[in-house]
Design an enzyme around this catalytic site. Structure first.
Site, PDB file in Angstrom:
ATOM      1  N   SER A  87       0.832  -1.200   0.000  1.00 45.72           N
ATOM      2  CA  SER A  87       0.000   0.000   0.000  1.00 45.72           C
ATOM      3  C   SER A  87       0.864   1.246   0.000  1.00 45.72           C
ATOM      4  CB  SER A  87      -0.920   0.005   1.217  1.00 45.72           C
ATOM      5  OG  SER A  87      -0.150   0.096   2.387  1.00 45.72           O
ATOM      6  N   ASN A  89       4.722   2.094   1.599  1.00 45.92           N
ATOM      7  CA  ASN A  89       6.109   2.256   1.993  1.00 45.92           C
ATOM      8  C   ASN A  89       7.015   1.122   1.504  1.00 45.92           C
ATOM      9  OD1 ASN A  89       5.758   4.748   3.177  1.00 45.92           O
ATOM     10  ND2 ASN A  89       5.194   3.892   5.160  1.00 45.92           N
ATOM     11  N   TYR A 124      11.065   6.582  -8.465  1.00 42.32           N
ATOM     12  CA  TYR A 124      12.266   5.742  -8.348  1.00 42.32           C
ATOM     13  C   TYR A 124      12.414   4.797  -9.538  1.00 42.32           C
ATOM     14  CZ  TYR A 124      12.770   7.210  -3.465  1.00 42.32           C
ATOM     15  OH  TYR A 124      12.933   7.932  -2.315  1.00 42.32           O
ATOM     16  N   LEU A 192       8.191  -5.911  11.169  1.00 49.38           N
ATOM     17  CA  LEU A 192       8.980  -5.029  12.031  1.00 49.38           C
ATOM     18  C   LEU A 192       9.075  -5.591  13.445  1.00 49.38           C
ATOM     19  CD1 LEU A 192      10.483  -2.319  12.481  1.00 49.38           C
ATOM     20  CD2 LEU A 192       8.259  -1.274  12.954  1.00 49.38           C
ATOM     21  N   ASP A 219      -6.437  -7.771  13.688  1.00 45.91           N
ATOM     22  CA  ASP A 219      -6.270  -9.200  13.400  1.00 45.91           C
ATOM     23  C   ASP A 219      -5.113  -9.813  14.185  1.00 45.91           C
ATOM     24  OD1 ASP A 219      -4.929  -7.430  11.216  1.00 45.91           O
ATOM     25  OD2 ASP A 219      -3.732  -9.259  11.294  1.00 45.91           O
TER      26      ASP A 219
HETATM   27  C1  LIG Z   1       4.673  -1.342   6.875  1.00 43.92           C
HETATM   28  C2  LIG Z   1       4.544  -0.360   7.941  1.00 43.92           C
HETATM   29  C3  LIG Z   1       4.164  -0.750   9.231  1.00 43.92           C
HETATM   30  C4  LIG Z   1       3.835  -2.169   9.584  1.00 43.92           C
HETATM   31  O1  LIG Z   1       4.976  -3.010   9.468  1.00 43.92           O
HETATM   32  P1  LIG Z   1       4.812  -4.588   9.412  1.00 43.92           P
HETATM   33  O2  LIG Z   1       6.193  -5.104   9.235  1.00 43.92           O
HETATM   34  O3  LIG Z   1       3.935  -4.915   8.247  1.00 43.92           O
HETATM   35  O4  LIG Z   1       4.180  -4.991  10.693  1.00 43.92           O
HETATM   36  C5  LIG Z   1       4.103   0.222  10.205  1.00 43.92           C
HETATM   37  N1  LIG Z   1       4.371   1.516   9.944  1.00 43.92           N
HETATM   38  C6  LIG Z   1       4.737   1.926   8.716  1.00 43.92           C
HETATM   39  C7  LIG Z   1       5.016   3.374   8.510  1.00 43.92           C
HETATM   40  C8  LIG Z   1       4.836   1.000   7.676  1.00 43.92           C
HETATM   41  O5  LIG Z   1       5.198   1.413   6.461  1.00 43.92           O
END
Ligand SMILES: *Cc1c(COP(=O)(O)O)cnc(C)c1O
Length: 328
Positions: A87, A89, A124, A192, A219
């Site tokens: 979506s 990043n 990019y 993360l 979830d």
């Molecule tokens: C992708 C994203 C998350 C969530 O990270 P996951 O590894 O999917 O849990 C949180 N904050 C930002 C800004 C992100 O781009």
């Protein structure tokens, strides 16, 4: 197979993988600052250290996982190119990593992804394919296209090399702060928090790991409580980085064994946290990036007198959207 202790993660991501990712990232990624705020400490009664990944390249931690994973592809895979779905990043992160590594990138993004993220991804040099979130499964679409075009899929979270890259966030934080009582991490697909939990187990074994999701996209909380992977319909939340349908298989296994607790916060709390960051700390944080701080501000977590790490995961939010959120 040997018997594993109950707390050992059942997937092959080790702290050694994270240390190795850290070496690969050192020449290309930003070592982002660790910020503190007296005002935030006063509100929460805790001593809080913010790891500011809104200052990472592409404006979010996702660059770490994408670059680590793509740098480990075979020469043949690099030549054929990479495909991903995101979506926002992870799309930008994959596109930039591809540019740096000379790998062509094809990226499936939802039609309603934030403009800023769409435009940056295209800038990019990625080939962007738009899809309708309510009608198509992005995973199915990705698999189809990858086969057709002979591309390697680098998913946004459920991949050992992606998880290892994301784990370098906690490594840098803990190297700076020393052991913490608690680390609070936002959760979308769980890449993360998985990487950070593996790092914390190594560098600060007594550190509790808390995951935070938006109420509408809880979830992960449900899966954590049920002890099995639970899928939900695409959630309606301003936290677009956490609007995933479920954790991944790898990430759920790691979260299940290493995370202490999971909580969720309403979208209104994200706006309050964004406002705090803007007004008091002078930084722009996107809604998803505010999840961990919001959980503390909402007193969802017992924080008093503790040393706490909070990950600010990203800062990519359209100016117009930021302004309109501040008016709600
Ligand atoms: C992708 C994203 C998350 C969530 O990270 P996951 O590894 O999917 O849990 C949180 N904050 C930002 C800004 C992100 O781009």
């Amino acid at each position: 197979m040997t018997n594993q202790s109950p707390s050992a993660p059942p997937v092959a991501v080790t702290y050694a993988d994270i240390a190795s990712a850290s070496e690969r990232l050192a020449p290309v990624a930003n070592r982002t600052p660790v910020l503190t705020s007296r005002a935030f400490n006063t509100i929460t009664g805790a001593e809080v250290f913010f790891k500011a990944e809104n200052f990472q390249r592409v404006g979010a931690f996702k660059f770490r996982g994408a670059y680590n994973a793509m740098s480990r592809l075979s020469p043949d895979e690099k030549t054929r190119g990479v495909l991903t779905f995101s979506s926002g990043n992870h799309a930008q992160a994959t596109a930039l990593a591809g540019k740096l590594l000379g790998v062509s990138t094809t990226i499936i993004m939802p039609k309603d992804a934030p403009r800023l993220k769409l435009n940056a991804t295209r800038a990019y040099g990625a080939d962007v394919i738009l899809y309708d979130r309510s009608e198509e499964s992005r995973e199915a679409l990705a698999n189809e296209l990858a086969q057709e075009r002979n591309l390697t899929i680098i998913p946004p979270f459920d991949h050992p090399h992606v998880i290892a890259g994301q784990g370098t966030v906690a490594k840098e934080l803990l190297e700076k702060t020393g052991p913490l009582d608690m680390l609070i991490v936002c959760v979308g697909g769980g890449g993360l928090i998985s990487g950070c939990a593996i790092t914390a187990r190594e560098l600060a074994p007594h550190c509790k790991i808390i995951g935070v999701e938006p109420d509408a996209g809880n979830d992960g909380v449900q899966s954590f409580r049920a002890g099995k992977l639970i899928r939900i319909d695409t959630p309606n939340t301003i936290a677009d980085g956490a609007s995933t349908n479920s954790l991944g298989e790898h990430t759920f296994a790691i979260i299940h064994s290493l995370v202490t607790d999971m909580v969720s916060v309403p979208d209104a709390a994200l706006v309050r946290a964004m406002r705090f960051f803007f007004e008091r700390m002078k930084i722009v944080v996107e809604p998803t990036g505010s999840l961990a701080a919001a959980a503390l501000m909402e007193e969802k977590i017992q924080a008093r007198n503790k040393r706490i790490g909070v990950i600010i995961s990203g800062g990519n939010v359209d100016a117009e959207r930021f302004a309109s959120l501040m008016q709600t």
